[in-house]
Structure formats: C-alpha cells, structure tokens
Design an enzyme around this catalytic site. Structure first.
Site, PDB file in Angstrom:
ATOM      1  CB  CYS B 164     -69.609 -17.621  30.212  1.00 61.61           C
ATOM      2  SG  CYS B 164     -68.786 -18.025  31.765  1.00 61.61           S
ATOM      3  CB  CYS B 341     -69.787 -17.999  36.472  1.00 60.45           C
ATOM      4  SG  CYS B 341     -68.486 -17.426  35.394  1.00 60.45           S
TER       5      CYS B 341
END
Lengths: 186, 397
Positions: B164, B341
């Site tokens: 991430c 995201c």
C-alpha cells in the site's frame, strides 16, 4: 473457366486408385452390417408413419396437449430462455455470491460483534443528544408549571441581556438587512 | 504425510486464501486436492493498522485465527516454504520436506527488512520511534501521537516497493488532524521524507493530495531515503537519492515505513526476476518460464501498487487461467493492473484512489473520488473489513 482435375478423371482411372480400391473393399466387407442398419431404419420409419397415422395415438396426443399449457408461445419462450442462458448464468452466479456473503455474515460471530460495536458507535452520540433534548424539555415544562410569577417589562429587558437571545436577535437583524438589500436591488 | 497435491498454494494471506476459495467454488471436485502452506497461526487485515495507529480502531479487530479462514475443502499445512524447484514441480518446506504439485500458486506476500535502516530494529517501539507495519508495535504509534507535545513529527517512505503505497502518508494526515484537535499543532512541524519523486503516482490524485499538503502545512522532502536512526539523539539520517549526499534531521517523533522486499525463498529461487520478485506475465499472471506456476499479490513483479484491492482483481484471473491450463485450454483471462488506495486524509475524510497499469483512474463510484469524503472514510473503516472477512476470503467478492 478452367476445369478441375477431378472432372477430367474417368471412372476407370478413379477405380484404379489404391485409396479408392481400398475404400471399395472395406465398403463391400461392411455391406451386411449396412444392410442390417438400413432395415432397422426402415422399420423405425414404418413404425413412425404407423404411429402418426394411428387415430387413437393422435387423439391421445391431442388430449395431452389440450390438458397442458404447452402452446407455440411456450416453445418460443423456451427458445428465448435458452438464448438467455449465458446471461442468466452470470446473474445466478452473482446472486449466489451475494447469498453466500450474506449467509457468511449471518453465521460469523466475530463479524456480528463488529457490526454491533459499529452500530453502537454511531447510535450512542445520537441517543445522548435525544436524551439531552428530552431532559431539557422536561425541565422546562416542570419550571413553567411551577412558575406563578408575572412577566413584566423589566423581565423582558433582563432577557435581552441573555447571550442566546442576543444571538437570535442578531440573526433576525441580519436576515432583515439582507432581505432589504436584495429587495432594493430588484 | 501426503507428498503430492494437484494444486499447492504458497501463502495463506489475502491472495492464497482468495484463490483457494474461488477455485473450490468453481471446481468442487478439487476438494482435498488444494494445499495451502503458511507458517502463521493468525491472519491480519493490515489495511486497518493505519486506523489502529491513529487510535480510531482497536487492533484486535484486525486479526483472526488462520484456521477459521481456511476454505472448506482446502488443506492447511502450517509450515514455511524455504525453496522452490519448479523443474521438479516441488516446493521445499522447513519441517515437512518436499511437496510435489501439478500446479503452483505463489502468494507469500512481502518481507519487511527492518535491519536495512541502521538503528531502527533496536529503537522501534521506544523513544518515539514508531511504525504501523507490525501488529506488535502498531499500538505504540497511537501512544506516541497521544504523548506528542510539539516539535518535529517526521514521517518517512522508503526507497523500495511497499505494501500500500499510500499508507506512509495516511498516518501523517491523521497525526496532523489529531495534533490540531489536541492543541499541539501550532507548535509543531510536520515533515514528510519520501524516496518517491512526488506525493502520488496518478496525476488526478496527486493534484488533490498536493492541496491537502498545502492546507495542512506539511513540509515535504522528495527523493530522500532514511538510512539511519540515532534514537538517543533523536536524529534521522537521510540520503539524497539524486546527489547521494547524506544529511541529518532532528525529530521529536518519527513514524517509519520500513524497506520491503520479496521473501528470501522467492528471491533465491528460479522463479525470481533480476530484482528478486516473482516473475509473472503482467496480464495473465502466469509465470514467464514455468507454465504451471501462477502468482499474485505483493511478492510479484507486477508494475502496480501492492494492495489488497489489487489482489481482489488478480485472484479471479489466476483461478480462471490456472483452470484453463489444467483443462488444456489457453489461459485468456487478463488483469489490467487495477489497484486501489483509500487515502485517509483525516478522521472522517478520505480520497479513494483507483487506477490501472497506465495510471489512469478507474473509479467505481458515480462521483469524483479525488474529493475528500466522509462517506468513503466510513467505507474504509466500517464496510471494507466486512467485505474482506466475509466476502473476499470466501471468494464471493
């Protein structure tokens, strides 16, 4: 237009070709079986023809058709449904996945506990606000019931000093000012 | 102990469990012929750790027993894969020797290299050195934020791919929001030191995040890489990635995003590319040299952001193509590089970035997702965990 090579071949030349010769031998060898199969086919055709021409069978079939709901429309609908099967399969898969997801949520104690905690998180502040409003309203009602004082001009002047009354009055004043300005511009 | 399985899946993380569940939904006859190998007894939903570090969620919500998540019909071997021998169609485990397969799915995740930053491992969890990248230490981030009384709050992003890519900045935005609420924001300086050239790769979201940085008055240093922490002196040492000069920065608290790499078992195997990552075709997710090997998730060399959302789109492609390969068809399913995201910009606000290989936004919602929204924060905090535990890991989402 050119003629093809096959057309130029004579029966004699074709028959002398080894592959054709081999095929003919094989065919002759299998002739008894072929003959047997043809007889069976002929029997089946005869049986079919006899059945179609049999009035009793025709009547029975008519009765079955009459007592059922199968009509031309039904057959057309069946064809349309078959055409739609790929799309229906896709939708069914999606519905199945949604159903499985819902079932899993329902059966999962940890998830149910998580949902409970989250609901409580969101509901608690709202519940507290409602409780505060209710308590305030009850207190106001109680005081009104108990208060036997006479409201005088002096009381009204005291109110004017209250910040909440001042805020309300300023709001009213601002609204009047804005409305007047906009009316003047028209 | 059985030594041969039709399908062996290395790693029972997001990728491994999703693939096993989907495969069993598609082909139930594969029950008891799919082996998941993973040494862990717990399974973590790591996207929640950003919110745990900011005190918005309890960390216990991010963990479940591994056994409770293994799909019905799959077999779990609690062991560590230490080597791959793709020519002999077998993997080597630490405690159970070699296991053979017809088809292999590789998804063991990513390895954190705490030791690549000098002084980090010893200091982590003490002296205002915190990191959200470990279940053990994530609480300390919240402890550090609560105890912060002003000064310099430093946040870093390393010079390596990370799980991430947005996470290093999310905790910084939350910290800024918390400092504003706790009244210490005015006497503090928030600094972001990142090895990347900009705050985000995708132009649309980069422009939105640059406005967030401006509004929050965050000082940014790009193309710098944290190399050392001197915890006693509260000094961070950086390397400028362009000039290769080193410089020091004082801090009062530091949140470190550690460097990451592919697991050693992949790096040192024939399955790896030159960079050590699992070498798969970016569209079919089939290994470039071994056609009975497929891969997904953080361990791969796919040129996209390493996220759980990416795995959600990769898993069906792996399953489709593996089954095609199994039944003698040509694998035709393709992955377009989709990744997502959810960039938390504060308590109650979030930008939901979604994009593909070309860095083109691929938004799912019928509104502009580059705008900070409360609804998207609720989605991340309250709904995505539910969709993960009960949907994605069951192969239905």
């Amino acid at each position: 237009m050119e003629r093809s090579t096959t057309e130029e071949q004579t029966v004699e030349t074709v028959l002398t070709r080894p592959d054709v010769e081999q095929a003919l031998i094989s065919l002759v060898d299998r002739l008894p079986k072929i003959e047997q199969s043809l007889r069976r086919l002929e029997d089946a055709v005869d049986f079919g023809m006899a059945t179609i021409q049999d009035e009793e069978v025709k009547d029975k079939l008519d009765r079955v058709m009459d007592s059922s709901n199968i009509q031309v429309e039904t057959l057309e609908a069946a064809m349309q449904l078959i055409e739609k099967l790929p799309m229906l399969l896709q939708v069914t898969n999606q519905l199945e996945a949604m159903f499985d997801f819902a079932k899993d949520v329902y059966q999962d104690e940890e998830t149910k506990e998580l949902i409970g905690r989250r609901v409580e998180e969101y509901v608690t502040p709202a519940k507290e606000k409602v409780e505060w409003s209710r308590a305030t309203f009850e207190e106001v009602q109680r005081r009104v019931a108990e208060d036997d004082r006479q409201i005088t001009l002096f009381s009204l002047m005291k109110w004017l000093k209250e910040p909440s009354v001042q805020h309300g009055l300023k709001y009213m004043q601002a609204t009047i000012d804005v409305l007047s300005e906009r009316s003047a511009k028209r | 102990m059985r030594k041969h399985y039709r399908v062996v899946i290395v790693g029972a993380g997001t990728g491994g469990i999703s693939v096993a569940a989907r495969m069993l939904r598609e082909k139930r006859h594969l029950a008891d012929d799919i082996l998941l190998i993973d040494p862990e007894t717990k399974h973590y939903y790591q996207p929640l750790w950003t919110l745990v570090g900011a005190g918005a969620v309890k960390k216990e919500e991010s963990v479940r027993e591994m056994m409770s998540l293994i799909p019905d019909g799959a077999i779990w071997l609690q062991d560590r894969v230490v080597g791959f021998d793709p020519e002999a169609n077998q993997v080597e485990t630490a405690d159970n020797g070699s296991i053979q397969y017809d088809y292999l799915v590789v998804s063991p995740g990513i390895e954190i290299d705490w030791e690549r930053i000098k002084g980090l491992k010893e200091a982590l969890g003490t002296k205002q050195v915190c990191s959200n990248y470990s279940y053990e230490h994530v609480d300390y981030t919240w402890e550090t934020l609560r105890g912060f009384e002003g000064g310099t709050a430093l946040f870093t992003h390393p010079a390596s791919p990370v799980k991430c890519g947005g996470a290093p900045q999310k905790i910084m935005y939350l910290a800024e929001d918390y400092f504003s609420k706790s009244g210490v924001r005015e006497n503090s300086n928030i600094v972001f030191g990142s090895a990347n050239p900009a705050i985000f790769d995708v132009t649309k979201y980069r422009e939105a995040l640059e406005k967030v940085l401006d509004r929050k008055r965050i000082e940014t240093h790009f193309r710098v890489n944290l190399t050392e922490i001197k915890a006693d002196e509260k000094v961070a040492v950086f390397e400028n990635l362009d000039s290769h000069e080193t410089f020091e920065m004082n801090y009062d608290m530091i949140h470190v995003t550690p460097p990451m790499q592919a697991p050693a078992s992949i790096r040192e195997s024939k399955l790896a590319d030159a960079g050590g990552w699992l070498d798969v075709d970016k569209y079919t997710l089939q290994h470039k040299r071994y056609e009975n090997v497929f891969g997904l998730g953080d361990c791969t060399n796919l040129p996209t952001s390493k996220t759980g959302a990416a795995i959600r789109k990769q898993a069906p492609v792996v399953v489709h193509n593996l089954l095609d390969q199994m039944y003698g068809k040509v694998p035709v399913a393709t992955y377009d590089g989709y990744s997502s995201c959810p960039i938390v910009t504060g308590y109650n606000s979030l930008i939901l970035a979604e994009f593909d290989y070309e860095k083109v936004p691929q938004e799912s919602m019928p509104f502009n997702q580059a705008k900070e929204r409360h609804s998207m924060y609720i989605l991340k905090k309250d709904f995505l965990p539910l969709l993960y535990w009960n949907g994605m890991l069951n192969g239905t989402m």
